[in-house]
Design an enzyme around this catalytic site. Structure first.
Site, PDB file in Angstrom:
ATOM      1  N   GLU A  49       0.835  -1.211   0.000  1.00  0.00           N
ATOM      2  CA  GLU A  49       0.000   0.000   0.000  1.00  0.00           C
ATOM      3  C   GLU A  49       0.870   1.262   0.000  1.00  0.00           C
ATOM      4  OE1 GLU A  49      -3.967   1.558   2.348  1.00  0.00           O
ATOM      5  OE2 GLU A  49      -2.299   0.844   3.570  1.00  0.00           O
ATOM      6  N   LYS A 131      -8.681   3.884  -2.788  1.00  0.00           N
ATOM      7  CA  LYS A 131      -9.291   3.298  -1.590  1.00  0.00           C
ATOM      8  C   LYS A 131     -10.629   3.986  -1.324  1.00  0.00           C
ATOM      9  CE  LYS A 131      -7.884   1.942   3.119  1.00  0.00           C
ATOM     10  NZ  LYS A 131      -6.759   2.015   4.077  1.00  0.00           N
ATOM     11  N   CYS A 165      -5.343  -2.595   2.394  1.00  0.00           N
ATOM     12  CA  CYS A 165      -5.339  -2.601   3.851  1.00  0.00           C
ATOM     13  C   CYS A 165      -6.714  -2.940   4.426  1.00  0.00           C
ATOM     14  CB  CYS A 165      -4.814  -1.238   4.321  1.00  0.00           C
ATOM     15  SG  CYS A 165      -4.304  -1.129   6.044  1.00  0.00           S
TER      16      CYS A 165
END
Length: 337
Positions: A49, A131, A165
């Protein structure tokens, strides 16, 4: 089914510290791992990430005022899609004939996003995503994605998707991805080195379990690349004994899982940098789905269904007022009689 031209191949997951807050050095390091993975026989390599230019760990260590010292440098070293650095990464994928799934901080206008890119072995961009919801303190740094970023894409290696994540803690997000017949998934993590022992939900044990459960629930291969925190990062970020307890060196716990949730490789020591490899056989997905397929034969849509808005969400919709007024003044043009 997939349009895949390869059903058996090798993949690689990166476990390494970023070139923290230095985009150009980070791109050089990324290209070196792309080369290494290709020379190791991999058809795809996955990065952690926001590996470019690194995860903003200061958000977990002190007040926002203290963290402001890093903001300008982080912004200036974020990756811009279409930039010279971006083109170098695409060229490396083409040169070494390998698919790349890259985690990066994307700069777009005045906002940063937790982004991932899927680049094929010709250097073409299959997709970029953001995200959907930055986690906790991340919301002080990054903007949000939209439903179009929960997508799975046809590639020469099968149906490929990616999340970042704690998106792997979101049941509805996962279900949206599973429903798109995902075969190869990249679960990108930033390092499990913060709040060690104080917050188990941030631990390697808890979050590796999330990656493994994704493989089990989705019956897909899961690559879980994971960054490490280097000594130089500690020297930059840790300026008190208290912070030394909050952020530790290491934290690398990369792994690769099969569609039955089986670990497919041996882990590296948490402070060690390198690549993890595993062999993929898309045919084994059908065996796993014979037992579970939560968006297929193991679902009950008459009882439970997901409402999924996957349209891009634009902040501004431009239109021509004169054209709109003219159109509304002509009923037949609107299909009216």
């Amino acid at each position: 089914m997939t349009s895949s031209s390869k059903t058996q191949y090798k993949v690689a997951a990166v476990q390494a510290a970023p070139a923290f807050l230095d985009l150009n050095k980070g791109v050089n390091k990324a290209i070196d791992y792309i080369r290494q993975a290709a020379e190791g026989g991999a058809s795809l390599v996955a990065f952690p990430e926001v590996w470019l230019p690194g995860y903003p760990w200061w958000i977990w260590l002190d007040s926002p005022a203290w963290g402001m010292q890093f903001v300008q440098r982080y912004y200036e070293n974020a990756l811009v899609i279409g930039s010279s650095q971006w083109d170098r990464l695409r060229a490396a994928a083409a040169q070494y004939k390998i698919h790349v799934v890259l985690g990066f901080s994307e700069r777009s206008g005045g906002t940063l996003y937790l982004a991932q890119a899927i680049i094929d072995d010709l250097g073409e961009v299959v997709a970029t995503r953001r995200k959907l919801k930055p986690t906790h303190a991340e919301r002080t740094v990054f903007g949000e994605g939209d439903g179009s970023h929960l997508a799975v894409h046809d590639t020469a290696l099968g149906r490929v998707g990616a999340l970042c994540c704690a998106e792997h803690i979101q049941p509805l997000t996962k279900y949206a991805m599973y429903s798109q017949n995902e075969q190869l998934h990249v679960a990108a993590w930033p390092s499990f080195s913060v709040y060690r022992g104080a917050a188990f939900q941030l631990s390697a044990e808890a979050n590796n379990a999330a990656s493994q459960i994704y493989a089990l629930e989705g019956q897909c291969y899961v690559l879980a690349p994971c960054a490490t925190v280097s000594k130089s990062m500690i020297e930059m970020l840790v300026d008190s004994p208290q912070k030394r307890e909050l952020l530790l060196e290491g934290g690398g716990f990369a792994m690769i899982y099969g569609p039955d949730a089986r670990p497919l490789c041996k882990p590296l020591p948490e402070t060690e940098e390198g690549l993890l490899y595993a062999d993929i056989d898309l045919g084994s997905i059908g065996v796993a789905k014979a037992a579970y397929d939560p968006t297929g034969h193991y679902s009950r849509p008459d009882v439970l269904r997901l409402l999924f808005n996957k349209k891009p969400s634009s902040r501004v919709q431009a239109f021509d007022p004169e054209y709109t007024e003219l159109k509304s003044a002509q009923p037949e043009a609107n299909g009216e009689k």
